[in-house]
Design an enzyme around this catalytic site. Structure first.
Site, PDB file in Angstrom:
ATOM      1  N   GLY A 171       0.839  -1.196   0.000  1.00  0.00           N
ATOM      2  CA  GLY A 171       0.000   0.000   0.000  1.00  0.00           C
ATOM      3  C   GLY A 171       0.871   1.242   0.000  1.00  0.00           C
ATOM      4  N   TYR A 186       0.161 -20.121   2.833  1.00  0.00           N
ATOM      5  CA  TYR A 186      -0.738 -18.984   3.109  1.00  0.00           C
ATOM      6  C   TYR A 186      -2.001 -19.469   3.834  1.00  0.00           C
ATOM      7  CZ  TYR A 186      -4.112 -15.215   1.930  1.00  0.00           C
ATOM      8  OH  TYR A 186      -5.073 -14.229   1.973  1.00  0.00           O
TER       9      TYR A 186
HETATM   10  N1  LIG Z   1      -7.985  -9.452  -1.766  1.00  0.00           N
HETATM   11  C1  LIG Z   1      -8.482 -10.686  -1.649  1.00  0.00           C
HETATM   12  O1  LIG Z   1      -9.022 -11.256  -2.602  1.00  0.00           O
HETATM   13  C2  LIG Z   1      -8.415 -11.402  -0.315  1.00  0.00           C
HETATM   14  C3  LIG Z   1      -9.001 -12.675  -0.214  1.00  0.00           C
HETATM   15  C4  LIG Z   1      -8.920 -13.361   1.004  1.00  0.00           C
HETATM   16  C5  LIG Z   1      -8.300 -12.765   2.096  1.00  0.00           C
HETATM   17  N2  LIG Z   1      -7.733 -11.531   1.953  1.00  0.00           N
HETATM   18  C6  LIG Z   1      -7.056 -10.942   3.118  1.00  0.00           C
HETATM   19  O2  LIG Z   1      -7.538  -9.626   3.324  1.00  0.00           O
HETATM   20  C7  LIG Z   1      -6.491  -8.801   3.824  1.00  0.00           C
HETATM   21  C8  LIG Z   1      -6.369  -7.541   2.976  1.00  0.00           C
HETATM   22  O3  LIG Z   1      -6.145  -7.926   1.623  1.00  0.00           O
HETATM   23  P1  LIG Z   1      -5.822  -6.855   0.504  1.00  0.00           P
HETATM   24  O4  LIG Z   1      -6.239  -7.469  -0.781  1.00  0.00           O
HETATM   25  O5  LIG Z   1      -6.338  -5.513   0.882  1.00  0.00           O
HETATM   26  O6  LIG Z   1      -4.235  -6.878   0.577  1.00  0.00           O
HETATM   27  P2  LIG Z   1      -3.182  -5.748   0.176  1.00  0.00           P
HETATM   28  O7  LIG Z   1      -1.918  -6.477  -0.102  1.00  0.00           O
HETATM   29  O8  LIG Z   1      -3.741  -4.820  -0.839  1.00  0.00           O
HETATM   30  O9  LIG Z   1      -3.028  -4.925   1.539  1.00  0.00           O
HETATM   31  C9  LIG Z   1      -2.261  -5.391   2.618  1.00  0.00           C
HETATM   32  C10 LIG Z   1      -1.590  -4.190   3.251  1.00  0.00           C
HETATM   33  O10 LIG Z   1      -0.802  -4.660   4.353  1.00  0.00           O
HETATM   34  C11 LIG Z   1       0.448  -4.013   4.337  1.00  0.00           C
HETATM   35  N3  LIG Z   1       1.414  -4.916   4.996  1.00  0.00           N
HETATM   36  C12 LIG Z   1       1.933  -6.055   4.485  1.00  0.00           C
HETATM   37  N4  LIG Z   1       2.772  -6.612   5.378  1.00  0.00           N
HETATM   38  C13 LIG Z   1       2.734  -5.830   6.482  1.00  0.00           C
HETATM   39  C14 LIG Z   1       3.396  -5.876   7.752  1.00  0.00           C
HETATM   40  N5  LIG Z   1       4.273  -6.857   8.034  1.00  0.00           N
HETATM   41  N6  LIG Z   1       3.153  -4.893   8.659  1.00  0.00           N
HETATM   42  C15 LIG Z   1       2.295  -3.873   8.358  1.00  0.00           C
HETATM   43  N7  LIG Z   1       1.661  -3.775   7.169  1.00  0.00           N
HETATM   44  C16 LIG Z   1       1.870  -4.741   6.241  1.00  0.00           C
HETATM   45  C17 LIG Z   1       0.753  -3.745   2.869  1.00  0.00           C
HETATM   46  O11 LIG Z   1       1.648  -2.648   2.682  1.00  0.00           O
HETATM   47  C18 LIG Z   1      -0.640  -3.458   2.313  1.00  0.00           C
HETATM   48  O12 LIG Z   1      -0.924  -2.070   2.341  1.00  0.00           O
HETATM   49  C19 LIG Z   1      -5.239  -9.669   3.855  1.00  0.00           C
HETATM   50  O13 LIG Z   1      -5.095 -10.166   5.160  1.00  0.00           O
HETATM   51  C20 LIG Z   1      -5.559 -10.793   2.894  1.00  0.00           C
HETATM   52  O14 LIG Z   1      -4.860 -11.969   3.224  1.00  0.00           O
HETATM   53  C21 LIG Z   1      -7.776 -10.835   0.792  1.00  0.00           C
END
Ligand SMILES: NC(=O)c1ccc[n+]([C@@H]2O[C@H](COP(=O)([O-])OP(=O)(O)OC[C@H]3O[C@@H](n4cnc5c(N)ncnc54)[C@H](O)[C@@H]3O)[C@@H](O)[C@H]2O)c1
Length: 345
Positions: free
Chosen positions: A40, A159
């Site tokens: 992000g 994961y």
């Molecule tokens: N997008 C999907 O289809 C989907 C599906 C199932 C689950 N999820 C879960 O939903 C959540 C959000 O997904 P998303 O698509 O918005 O992901 P994304 O990758 O767009 O956002 C994740 C954010 O977390 C930040 N981040 C990563 N590692 C970090 C750390 N160690 N400390 C602090 N910040 C950290 C990144 O900079 C990013 O801004 C995640 O937990 C993901 O596993 C998403």
């Protein structure tokens, strides 16, 4: 009294959309974002709202309207500071996706297991009673379909295993310390704001706005459940308001509509044609290992307990998403644009 939210990963795809939704409330809550900015970007937050970046010494009181803390959930001290004055935690920060976890299972566990545990421990010490954990259908893995909260999990990727472990710790913290926690198992999320994602819809959109063929790996008969980001955000808000009383609950958050990748590609091609007058080619390539054939969820429990009712049809959501990608076309860089393979997981 104003509720103060901590959104980990709040600069990411879903997090930024949640921030935007909270800001639209009649009485917007205090919002603190904790993000290490590995994916992000602060610009994504700045496009929604002005925010402050407080120093750690400044974090004892309740959060001001919107705060961004650049920090890592693997750092227990940072997490403890970020939780000061917080009422509700939405834990979205993660090492996301099946393929990155196959390449780096230890890195995945450090963020998704140890980072989640840091957060739960910090929340327990602060006496916070509401944590919403972003889990995934991947926690269940290769199990009988449709997936429900009752199925025996069989994670098929690091994961998925890490998300299942996160759920296990949420359960343990609820039972051991009375910390009210919810695990929401998101299906495949799509929508505006996803330009940095590598999901199948994001990849199709990146190609579509460049006039490049949509590439389907394998037969295209793989079935997924695609949920529009605003419906997903609504589920998070319903979860935050649910009466938990120190319990732990799991909910499948999906649409209960099955769509094959072939049908998805055809829908996108139709939207491109209607929006731009251009015809997009659909190209078939050999399949790659690791794709589950069919993943779909039964959302009866979320409907019953959370009153969850996803509203956005796939064609409507895809149209909004295409318009977003068309608008953002200039800001999508080459590494965002053409990865080797779109992920259907
Ligand atoms: N997008 C999907 O289809 C989907 C599906 C199932 C689950 N999820 C879960 O939903 C959540 C959000 O997904 P998303 O698509 O918005 O992901 P994304 O990758 O767009 O956002 C994740 C954010 O977390 C930040 N981040 C990563 N590692 C970090 C750390 N160690 N400390 C602090 N910040 C950290 C990144 O900079 C990013 O801004 C995640 O937990 C993901 O596993 C998403």
């Amino acid at each position: 009294m104003k509720t103060n939210w901590l959104i980990t990963g709040g600069c990411g795809f879903i997090g930024a959309r949640l921030v935007n939704r909270l800001l639209a409330e009649d009485r917007p809550p205090g919002i603190r974002v904790l993000d290490n900015l590995s994916l992000g970007r602060p610009e994504d937050l700045a496009a929604l709202t002005s925010f402050v970046t407080p120093s750690f010494d400044d974090l004892s009181g309740p959060s001001r309207r919107v705060e961004l803390i650049e920090g890592d959930i693997r750092d227990a001290e940072v997490v403890a500071c970020a939780l000061a004055g917080i009422d509700v935690v939405v834990h979205l920060a993660a090492h996301t996706g099946v393929r990155p976890s196959l390449a780096d299972p230890l890195g995945d566990a450090a963020v998704n297991v140890a980072g989640t545990l840091n957060l739960l421990e910090g929340a327990r010490r602060r006496g916070i009673s509401r944590v919403i954990f972003a889990s995934s259908g991947a926690a269940l893995g290769e199990t009988e379909q449709p997936i429900t909260e009752e199925r025996l999990p069989a994670p098929a990727s690091p994961y998925g295993a890490a998300k299942l472990t996160g759920e296990a710790y949420c359960s343990a913290y609820a039972k051991s310390y009375g910390l009210g926690a919810l695990a929401l198992r998101f299906s495949n999320v799509y929508g505006p704001g996803s330009k940095r994602k590598e999901s199948v819809i994001a990849q199709f959109m990146k190609r579509a706005v460049q006039g490049e063929p949509l590439e389907i790996f394998g037969s295209g008969e793989q079935v997924r459940d695609f949920i529009y980001v605003d419906d997903l955000v609504e589920a998070i808000l319903l979860g935050a308001a649910a009466d938990l009383d120190g319990r732990f609950e799991i909910f499948q958050i999906a649409t209960q509509v099955e769509t094959s990748v072939n049908a998805l590609a055809e829908m996108i091609a139709e939207i491109v044609s209607a929006e731009t007058g251009e015809e997009i080619e659909i190209r078939r390539l050999p399949s790659a290992a690791g794709d589950l054939a069919r993943v779909y969820a039964d959302i009866s429990k979320a409907r019953r307990y959370l009153d969850f009712d996803p509203q956005t049809t796939l064609p409507d959501g895809l149209r909004n998403t295409f318009r977003y990608f068309a608008q953002e076309a200039g800001s999508i860089n080459d590494t965002d644009r053409l990865p080797s393979r779109a992920a259907t997981s």
